[in-house]
Design an enzyme around this catalytic site. Structure first.
Site, short mmCIF file in Angstrom:
data_model
loop_
_atom_site.label_atom_id
_atom_site.label_comp_id
_atom_site.label_asym_id
_atom_site.label_seq_id
_atom_site.Cartn_x
_atom_site.Cartn_y
_atom_site.Cartn_z
N HIS A 1 3.40 3.88 -2.97
CA HIS A 1 2.49 4.40 -1.94
C HIS A 1 3.38 5.02 -0.86
CE1 HIS A 1 -1.03 2.06 -3.47
NE2 HIS A 1 -0.08 1.24 -3.87
N PHE A 2 3.57 6.33 -0.90
CA PHE A 2 4.49 6.98 0.03
C PHE A 2 3.79 7.44 1.32
CE2 PHE A 2 8.63 8.23 -2.42
CZ PHE A 2 8.89 6.89 -2.63
N ASN A 14 -4.25 6.50 -2.27
CA ASN A 14 -4.87 5.99 -1.04
C ASN A 14 -4.17 6.52 0.22
OD1 ASN A 14 -2.64 4.43 -1.69
ND2 ASN A 14 -3.47 2.54 -0.86
N HIS A 44 0.04 -4.19 -11.57
CA HIS A 44 0.45 -5.43 -10.89
C HIS A 44 -0.31 -6.70 -11.33
CE1 HIS A 44 -2.85 -4.04 -8.45
NE2 HIS A 44 -2.14 -3.28 -7.66
N ASP A 79 5.06 -1.21 -6.66
CA ASP A 79 3.95 -1.20 -5.71
C ASP A 79 4.49 -1.06 -4.28
OD1 ASP A 79 1.40 -1.10 -4.76
OD2 ASP A 79 0.90 -3.19 -5.18
N HIS A 121 4.43 -0.76 5.41
CA HIS A 121 3.61 -0.81 6.62
C HIS A 121 4.54 -1.03 7.80
CE1 HIS A 121 -0.36 -1.10 4.70
NE2 HIS A 121 0.17 -1.93 3.83
O1 DOR Z 1 -0.76 -4.74 -1.14
C1 DOR Z 1 -1.19 -3.64 -1.39
N1 DOR Z 1 -0.87 -2.58 -0.64
N2 DOR Z 1 -2.02 -3.48 -2.43
C2 DOR Z 1 -2.66 -2.31 -2.66
O2 DOR Z 1 -3.44 -2.25 -3.56
C3 DOR Z 1 -2.46 -1.18 -1.77
C4 DOR Z 1 -1.19 -1.25 -1.06
C5 DOR Z 1 -1.15 -0.33 0.12
O3 DOR Z 1 -1.38 0.89 -0.08
O4 DOR Z 1 -0.87 -0.77 1.22
ZN ZN Z 2 -0.47 -0.22 -5.30
#
Ligand code: DOR
Ligand code: ZN
Length: 446
Positions: free
Chosen positions: A66-67, A98, A240, A310, A314
């Site tokens: 998730h970049f 997302n 996952h 994954d 954040h």
């Molecule tokens: O822990 C997670 N973070 N699970 C996810 O499915 C999405 C990801 C995120 O994009 O933060």
């Molecule tokens: Zn993911």
């Protein structure tokens, strides 16, 4: 003029074998693979990399990152995270939808591709997200360019949940691309959350996360996804997997339904909340030590097909609060290879198996063209790693914008020495290149 680099006398690990040899890179591809320990003084090359004592692997293909860009560049962007990938020996990333806007249309895919083309140091591909009403977009997605369909059968960061039975049936029936699915039953999670909140208040301690996002929620959702895939003959890859029990749903050698394990669930378990708190909060949650042991065992028995990160960075400010409030996800792309190499040292899997899980299998699963293997004519996506070179993870080494890692303080035994992406040295002994090299969009043979 061609540019040639000779990687001299490494131990090559490829397609089930480890052997001494040398690799000649010409421009962006592997020109020649020479087995044996002979010296090749006569080979015409501009650069010779003396690699005795190092292992040369295909660059890691991280099929699950998730970049964050477009939309969440305070957390991460393509520059920062692709630098982290390069520093970790990862030469291709497959990015999840997302972001903002959600990558659920051809227009959003193009926008993201333009950003990555301008900024990424490593190669890239994108999943298109499924929604309850984007069937047309899924149908017309360019199968040569789009990795697959990402389906959230569990709500997570970004609110992309699809739960309606008719919508799910339609997506599985019509899919012309592999479906990568996030499985966690939202109803069980909501009920668990309400029960815990009744005694713990609105934001329970983060150690309740694994009880709220429970093993039962994972199993119920994964069982439902596997049933849909079998009913409609849809190629399904379950992202996952986090519990021992879900592993019962996969069969070694199955060409239709396969499973991915991710670093958080291979490295951590619920006992680690006491030490690491919300840093290891992710969805699905890390589970028990027994679940982690079962996942590690499944790395070698064929039930886990691929290993990815994954990678979900954040800002630390987003990671405050407990099971309800703290953001889910952790950065991992820079340290997945050294961390997995430690599992090799621990005897959990052989090195050729690591290469299978992190390089060959993702390439094969998605039918990626010319990458993922040490083969003449293939792109020179390569990583050179050296064992017995201890180093400790401190924040100054972190390339990800968020600038933290759940592995801070850990002393790794393996170093990534050099990463070549399309023949270009993007990372060399602690330094990510400053030159304006860019990775490219990967293509799929479909
Ligand atoms: O822990 C997670 N973070 N699970 C996810 O499915 C999405 C990801 C995120 O994009 O933060
Ligand atoms: Zn993911």
């Amino acid at each position: 003029m061609h540019k040639r680099t000779l990687i001299h006398r490494a131990t090559l690990v490829n397609e089930g074998r480890s052997f001494k040899g040398s690799v000649l890179i010409e421009d962006d591809h592997i020109e020649e693979i020479m087995e044996g320990e002979e010296v090749y003084p006569g080979l015409p090359s501009d650069t010779i990399v003396e690699a005795a004592g190092c292992y040369l692997l295909p660059g890691v293909i991280d099929e699950h990152v998730h970049f964050r860009e477009p939309g969440f560049t305070h957390k991460a962007d393509w520059t920062s995270e692709s630098r982290a990938a390069a520093a970790g020996g990862v030469t291709t990333v497959m990015d999840m939808p997302n972001t903002l806007p959600h990558t659920t249309t051809a227009a959003a895919l193009e926008e993201k591709c333009a950003v990555a083309t301008a900024k990424s140091l490593v190669n890239f591909g994108f999943f298109i997200g499924a929604t309850a009403d984007n069937a047309e977009e899924l149908r017309h997605a360019d199968r040569r360019k789009v990795c697959g369909i990402k389906l959230f059968m569990g709500a997570s960061t970004g609110n992309m949940l699809v739960d309606d039975e008719a919508a799910l049936e339609h997506i599985f029936e019509e899919a012309r691309l592999p479906i990568m699915v996030h499985c966690e039953d939202p109803h069980r999670i909501a009920a668990n959350m309400a029960a815990v909140q009744a005694t713990e208040g609105p934001d329970p301690d983060v150690r309740f996360h694994s009880q709220i996002r429970s093993a039962e929620a994972c199993y119920a959702s994964t069982e439902r996804a596997v049933e849909l895939a079998r009913r409609f003959g849809t190629r399904l890859h379950v992202a996952h997997v986090s519990t021992a029990r879900e592993l019962e749903l996969f069969t070694p050698g199955d060409a239709l339904v396969t499973a991915e394990a991710c670093l958080p669930h291979l490295l951590f378990c619920d006992e680690d909340y006491a030490r690491l708190g919300a840093r290891i909060k992710c969805n699905p949650a890390v589970k028990t030590a027994a679940d982690r042991a079962a996942l590690r065992q499944a790395l070698t028995d064929g039930r886990i097909l691929t290993v990815a990160t994954d990678h979900a960075p954040h800002a630390l400010s987003d990671k405050t609060g407990g099971a309800a409030r703290a953001a889910s996800g952790m950065p991992m792309v820079q340290f997945s290879l050294p961390a997995m190499l430690e599992l090799v040292d621990e005897g959990i899997l052989p090195l050729p198996r690591l290469v299978e899980l992190m390089c060959h299998a993702p390439a094969r699963l998605f039918r990626m063209e010319n990458r993922g293997f040490l083969r003449e004519g293939y792109k020179a996506d390569l990583v050179l790693v050296r064992p017995h070179r201890p180093w400790t993870l401190t924040p100054n080494r972190i390339e990800s914008r968020c600038n933290w890692s759940p592995l801070e303080g850990h002393t790794f035994q393996w170093r990534v020495e050099k990463t070549f992406c399309n023949g270009f040295l993007v990372y060399n002994h602690g330094h990510v290149t400053d030159e304006d090299f860019r990775g490219e969009a990967v293509t799929f043979d479909r």
